[in-house]
Design a protein around this motif. Sequence first.
Motif, PDB file in Angstrom:
ATOM      1  N   PRO A  21      14.657  10.869  -1.749  1.00 56.91           N
ATOM      2  CA  PRO A  21      13.791  10.817  -2.928  1.00 56.91           C
ATOM      3  C   PRO A  21      12.324  10.986  -2.559  1.00 56.91           C
ATOM      4  CG  PRO A  21      14.492   8.617  -2.307  1.00 56.91           C
ATOM      5  CD  PRO A  21      15.250   9.559  -1.435  1.00 56.91           C
ATOM      6  N   LEU A  22      11.513  11.350  -3.535  1.00 57.40           N
ATOM      7  CA  LEU A  22      10.077  11.404  -3.333  1.00 57.40           C
ATOM      8  C   LEU A  22       9.591  10.011  -2.956  1.00 57.40           C
ATOM      9  CD1 LEU A  22       7.450  13.155  -3.654  1.00 57.40           C
ATOM     10  CD2 LEU A  22       7.279  12.176  -5.952  1.00 57.40           C
ATOM     11  N   ALA A  23       8.847   9.913  -1.872  1.00 62.54           N
ATOM     12  CA  ALA A  23       8.347   8.626  -1.397  1.00 62.54           C
ATOM     13  C   ALA A  23       6.870   8.482  -1.743  1.00 62.54           C
ATOM     14  CB  ALA A  23       8.548   8.496   0.107  1.00 62.54           C
ATOM     15  N   LEU A  24       6.387   7.238  -1.694  1.00 62.68           N
ATOM     16  CA  LEU A  24       4.997   6.936  -2.010  1.00 62.68           C
ATOM     17  C   LEU A  24       4.396   6.098  -0.897  1.00 62.68           C
ATOM     18  CD1 LEU A  24       2.563   6.780  -4.029  1.00 62.68           C
ATOM     19  CD2 LEU A  24       3.617   4.672  -4.894  1.00 62.68           C
ATOM     20  N   ILE A  25       3.251   6.536  -0.383  1.00 59.90           N
ATOM     21  CA  ILE A  25       2.429   5.749   0.537  1.00 59.90           C
ATOM     22  C   ILE A  25       1.161   5.415  -0.233  1.00 59.90           C
ATOM     23  CG2 ILE A  25       1.228   5.688   2.754  1.00 59.90           C
ATOM     24  CD1 ILE A  25       3.135   7.878   3.742  1.00 59.90           C
ATOM     25  N   ALA A  26       0.914   4.133  -0.502  1.00 61.18           N
ATOM     26  CA  ALA A  26      -0.182   3.789  -1.407  1.00 61.18           C
ATOM     27  C   ALA A  26      -0.762   2.425  -1.093  1.00 61.18           C
ATOM     28  CB  ALA A  26       0.301   3.827  -2.860  1.00 61.18           C
ATOM     29  N   GLY A  27      -2.001   2.237  -1.530  1.00 58.25           N
ATOM     30  CA  GLY A  27      -2.704   0.975  -1.353  1.00 58.25           C
ATOM     31  C   GLY A  27      -4.196   1.215  -1.435  1.00 58.25           C
ATOM     32  N   PRO A  28      -4.997   0.186  -1.233  1.00 57.83           N
ATOM     33  CA  PRO A  28      -6.447   0.368  -1.268  1.00 57.83           C
ATOM     34  C   PRO A  28      -6.937   1.073  -0.007  1.00 57.83           C
ATOM     35  CG  PRO A  28      -5.919  -1.857  -0.590  1.00 57.83           C
ATOM     36  CD  PRO A  28      -4.606  -1.203  -0.939  1.00 57.83           C
ATOM     37  N   CYS A  29      -8.125   1.631  -0.087  1.00 55.72           N
ATOM     38  CA  CYS A  29      -8.686   2.305   1.083  1.00 55.72           C
ATOM     39  C   CYS A  29      -8.808   1.330   2.253  1.00 55.72           C
ATOM     40  CB  CYS A  29     -10.059   2.900   0.735  1.00 55.72           C
ATOM     41  SG  CYS A  29     -10.874   3.686   2.129  1.00 55.72           S
ATOM     42  N   VAL A  30      -9.336   0.148   1.959  1.00 54.81           N
ATOM     43  CA  VAL A  30      -9.616  -0.827   3.008  1.00 54.81           C
ATOM     44  C   VAL A  30      -9.187  -2.207   2.525  1.00 54.81           C
ATOM     45  CG1 VAL A  30     -11.974  -1.295   2.207  1.00 54.81           C
ATOM     46  CG2 VAL A  30     -11.424  -1.607   4.620  1.00 54.81           C
ATOM     47  N   ILE A  31      -8.824  -3.079   3.448  1.00 47.95           N
ATOM     48  CA  ILE A  31      -8.522  -4.465   3.106  1.00 47.95           C
ATOM     49  C   ILE A  31      -9.813  -5.118   2.621  1.00 47.95           C
ATOM     50  CG2 ILE A  31      -7.813  -6.703   4.014  1.00 47.95           C
ATOM     51  CD1 ILE A  31      -6.131  -5.167   6.090  1.00 47.95           C
ATOM     52  N   GLU A  32      -9.791  -5.620   1.392  1.00 48.54           N
ATOM     53  CA  GLU A  32     -10.971  -6.245   0.817  1.00 48.54           C
ATOM     54  C   GLU A  32     -10.839  -7.771   0.851  1.00 48.54           C
ATOM     55  OE1 GLU A  32     -12.342  -4.721  -2.887  1.00 48.54           O
ATOM     56  OE2 GLU A  32     -12.016  -2.618  -2.342  1.00 48.54           O
ATOM     57  N   PRO A  33     -11.939  -8.494   0.761  1.00 42.67           N
ATOM     58  CA  PRO A  33     -11.880  -9.964   0.783  1.00 42.67           C
ATOM     59  C   PRO A  33     -11.094 -10.519  -0.397  1.00 42.67           C
ATOM     60  CG  PRO A  33     -14.125  -9.187   1.187  1.00 42.67           C
ATOM     61  CD  PRO A  33     -13.337  -7.996   0.747  1.00 42.67           C
ATOM     62  N   GLY A  34     -10.580 -11.739  -0.249  1.00 47.15           N
ATOM     63  CA  GLY A  34      -9.847 -12.382  -1.324  1.00 47.15           C
ATOM     64  C   GLY A  34      -8.405 -11.916  -1.385  1.00 47.15           C
ATOM     65  N   ASP A  35      -7.787 -12.058  -2.567  1.00 39.70           N
ATOM     66  CA  ASP A  35      -6.362 -11.755  -2.711  1.00 39.70           C
ATOM     67  C   ASP A  35      -6.096 -10.391  -3.329  1.00 39.70           C
ATOM     68  OD1 ASP A  35      -7.167 -12.188  -5.314  1.00 39.70           O
ATOM     69  OD2 ASP A  35      -5.516 -13.552  -5.814  1.00 39.70           O
ATOM     70  N   LEU A  36      -7.139  -9.560  -3.457  1.00 37.12           N
ATOM     71  CA  LEU A  36      -6.971  -8.258  -4.107  1.00 37.12           C
ATOM     72  C   LEU A  36      -5.919  -7.412  -3.405  1.00 37.12           C
ATOM     73  CD1 LEU A  36      -7.995  -6.171  -6.220  1.00 37.12           C
ATOM     74  CD2 LEU A  36      -9.521  -5.334  -4.445  1.00 37.12           C
ATOM     75  N   THR A  37      -5.961  -7.356  -2.086  1.00 36.84           N
ATOM     76  CA  THR A  37      -5.027  -6.521  -1.335  1.00 36.84           C
ATOM     77  C   THR A  37      -3.594  -6.967  -1.590  1.00 36.84           C
ATOM     78  OG1 THR A  37      -6.727  -6.191   0.361  1.00 36.84           O
ATOM     79  CG2 THR A  37      -4.477  -5.634   0.955  1.00 36.84           C
ATOM     80  N   ASP A  38      -3.361  -8.276  -1.616  1.00 37.75           N
ATOM     81  CA  ASP A  38      -2.013  -8.790  -1.875  1.00 37.75           C
ATOM     82  C   ASP A  38      -1.545  -8.424  -3.275  1.00 37.75           C
ATOM     83  OD1 ASP A  38      -1.368 -11.079   0.439  1.00 37.75           O
ATOM     84  OD2 ASP A  38      -3.498 -10.715   0.116  1.00 37.75           O
ATOM     85  N   ARG A  39      -2.445  -8.512  -4.257  1.00 34.93           N
ATOM     86  CA  ARG A  39      -2.058  -8.212  -5.623  1.00 34.93           C
ATOM     87  C   ARG A  39      -1.697  -6.740  -5.794  1.00 34.93           C
ATOM     88  NH1 ARG A  39      -6.026  -8.657  -8.981  1.00 34.93           N
ATOM     89  NH2 ARG A  39      -7.746  -9.382  -7.674  1.00 34.93           N
ATOM     90  N   ILE A  40      -2.426  -5.880  -5.115  1.00 33.40           N
ATOM     91  CA  ILE A  40      -2.094  -4.453  -5.166  1.00 33.40           C
ATOM     92  C   ILE A  40      -0.714  -4.223  -4.540  1.00 33.40           C
ATOM     93  CG2 ILE A  40      -2.705  -2.159  -4.310  1.00 33.40           C
ATOM     94  CD1 ILE A  40      -5.652  -3.039  -4.481  1.00 33.40           C
ATOM     95  N   ALA A  41      -0.460  -4.857  -3.405  1.00 28.72           N
ATOM     96  CA  ALA A  41       0.838  -4.704  -2.737  1.00 28.72           C
ATOM     97  C   ALA A  41       1.974  -5.195  -3.626  1.00 28.72           C
ATOM     98  CB  ALA A  41       0.832  -5.450  -1.411  1.00 28.72           C
ATOM     99  N   ASP A  42       1.766  -6.329  -4.302  1.00 30.33           N
ATOM    100  CA  ASP A  42       2.800  -6.851  -5.199  1.00 30.33           C
ATOM    101  C   ASP A  42       3.136  -5.845  -6.295  1.00 30.33           C
ATOM    102  OD1 ASP A  42       2.841  -9.204  -3.757  1.00 30.33           O
ATOM    103  OD2 ASP A  42       1.603 -10.324  -5.180  1.00 30.33           O
ATOM    104  N   ARG A  43       2.102  -5.244  -6.880  1.00 31.69           N
ATOM    105  CA  ARG A  43       2.327  -4.276  -7.963  1.00 31.69           C
ATOM    106  C   ARG A  43       3.054  -3.032  -7.444  1.00 31.69           C
ATOM    107  NH1 ARG A  43       4.429  -2.737 -12.104  1.00 31.69           N
ATOM    108  NH2 ARG A  43       3.375  -1.254 -13.486  1.00 31.69           N
ATOM    109  N   LEU A  44       2.710  -2.587  -6.249  1.00 35.14           N
ATOM    110  CA  LEU A  44       3.377  -1.417  -5.683  1.00 35.14           C
ATOM    111  C   LEU A  44       4.854  -1.706  -5.415  1.00 35.14           C
ATOM    112  CD1 LEU A  44       0.596  -0.206  -3.230  1.00 35.14           C
ATOM    113  CD2 LEU A  44       1.291   0.878  -5.382  1.00 35.14           C
ATOM    114  N   ALA A  45       5.141  -2.912  -4.940  1.00 43.50           N
ATOM    115  CA  ALA A  45       6.540  -3.288  -4.716  1.00 43.50           C
ATOM    116  C   ALA A  45       7.315  -3.274  -6.032  1.00 43.50           C
ATOM    117  CB  ALA A  45       6.613  -4.660  -4.050  1.00 43.50           C
ATOM    118  N   GLU A  46       6.701  -3.786  -7.093  1.00 44.66           N
ATOM    119  CA  GLU A  46       7.344  -3.775  -8.414  1.00 44.66           C
ATOM    120  C   GLU A  46       7.627  -2.346  -8.876  1.00 44.66           C
ATOM    121  OE1 GLU A  46       4.633  -5.753 -10.963  1.00 44.66           O
ATOM    122  OE2 GLU A  46       5.023  -7.764 -10.153  1.00 44.66           O
ATOM    123  N   LEU A  47       6.648  -1.463  -8.688  1.00 39.02           N
ATOM    124  CA  LEU A  47       6.820  -0.073  -9.113  1.00 39.02           C
ATOM    125  C   LEU A  47       7.941   0.608  -8.343  1.00 39.02           C
ATOM    126  CD1 LEU A  47       3.246   1.374  -9.704  1.00 39.02           C
ATOM    127  CD2 LEU A  47       5.139   1.280 -11.336  1.00 39.02           C
ATOM    128  N   GLY A  48       8.011   0.335  -7.052  1.00 38.14           N
ATOM    129  CA  GLY A  48       9.083   0.915  -6.256  1.00 38.14           C
ATOM    130  C   GLY A  48      10.449   0.526  -6.793  1.00 38.14           C
TER     131      GLY A  48
END
Length: 290
Positions: A21-48
Amino acid sequence: MPSPPNPVSLGPKTRIGRGGPLALIAGPCVIEPGDLTDRIADRLAELGEELGIPVVFKASFDKANRTSKSSFRGPGVEEGLRTFERIRARTGLPVTTDVHESIQCEAVAGVVDLLQIPAFLARQTDLLEAAAATGRPVNVKKGQFMAPWDMGHVVSKLSGAGAVGILLTERGTTFGYGRLVNDFRAIPVMQGTGVPVVFDATHSVQLPSAGQGVTAGEREMIPYLARAAVAAGVDALFLEVHPRPEEALSDGPNALRLDDLPALLRTCLRIRSAIEEGAAPEPSGGPGRS
């Protein structure tokens, strides 16, 4: 020399390559302070899970090639690796990040599933060989200054160093000053090396050094390029995403708004399905026969 393995496996569940299947490599450009990076990862896991596609989480621990010295670079390797360990554990997603020096490869490979070689370093033999020696698959972004057929030499370097899996990423070619263009013939040309090909739709819309000491970009063009790449038969999409790109600490003008990602992926999956249906063999007996 034997051909590199295709598809590429990233952990027990994720495979990228022709026939999958078509795969996705995604996330923020850089790890940012706080929990933003984790929240983005959680949403990507849900979408997958929702879309039934393989997802690899990406982010940088250090943006070593910033236009200006004052630009945000990230938390550094030690904190970055702790972040990746946490994200892998909480989401189950494989993770990838870029390495800039040979000395970084072993430590980073101990945590992430895929090592990424930045475009500016695509010809650095020592770095390629050090990445291959870790036993992790390697994704190399085609340099803006390289022709797609030149990436055959990159594949040969990695294969010769024992790479267990190789991906190549198209991300635009320099056209004059401050602009990149995409030649979609690069996708089948690089697939001709025997490895899966990724298309980076977000870095392809960069306007290098066009801002005030930063790279500008044309975010509105991301969907057009992503759809074209899927139509050209790419194996995976690479997309930098952020909930509020205008507030991102790095490459915000080139990041796709996270809320816009689901609709784009659904469109790309429909394009992929149409292509696969068009390539399906005719039923036995040929057209017009009962």
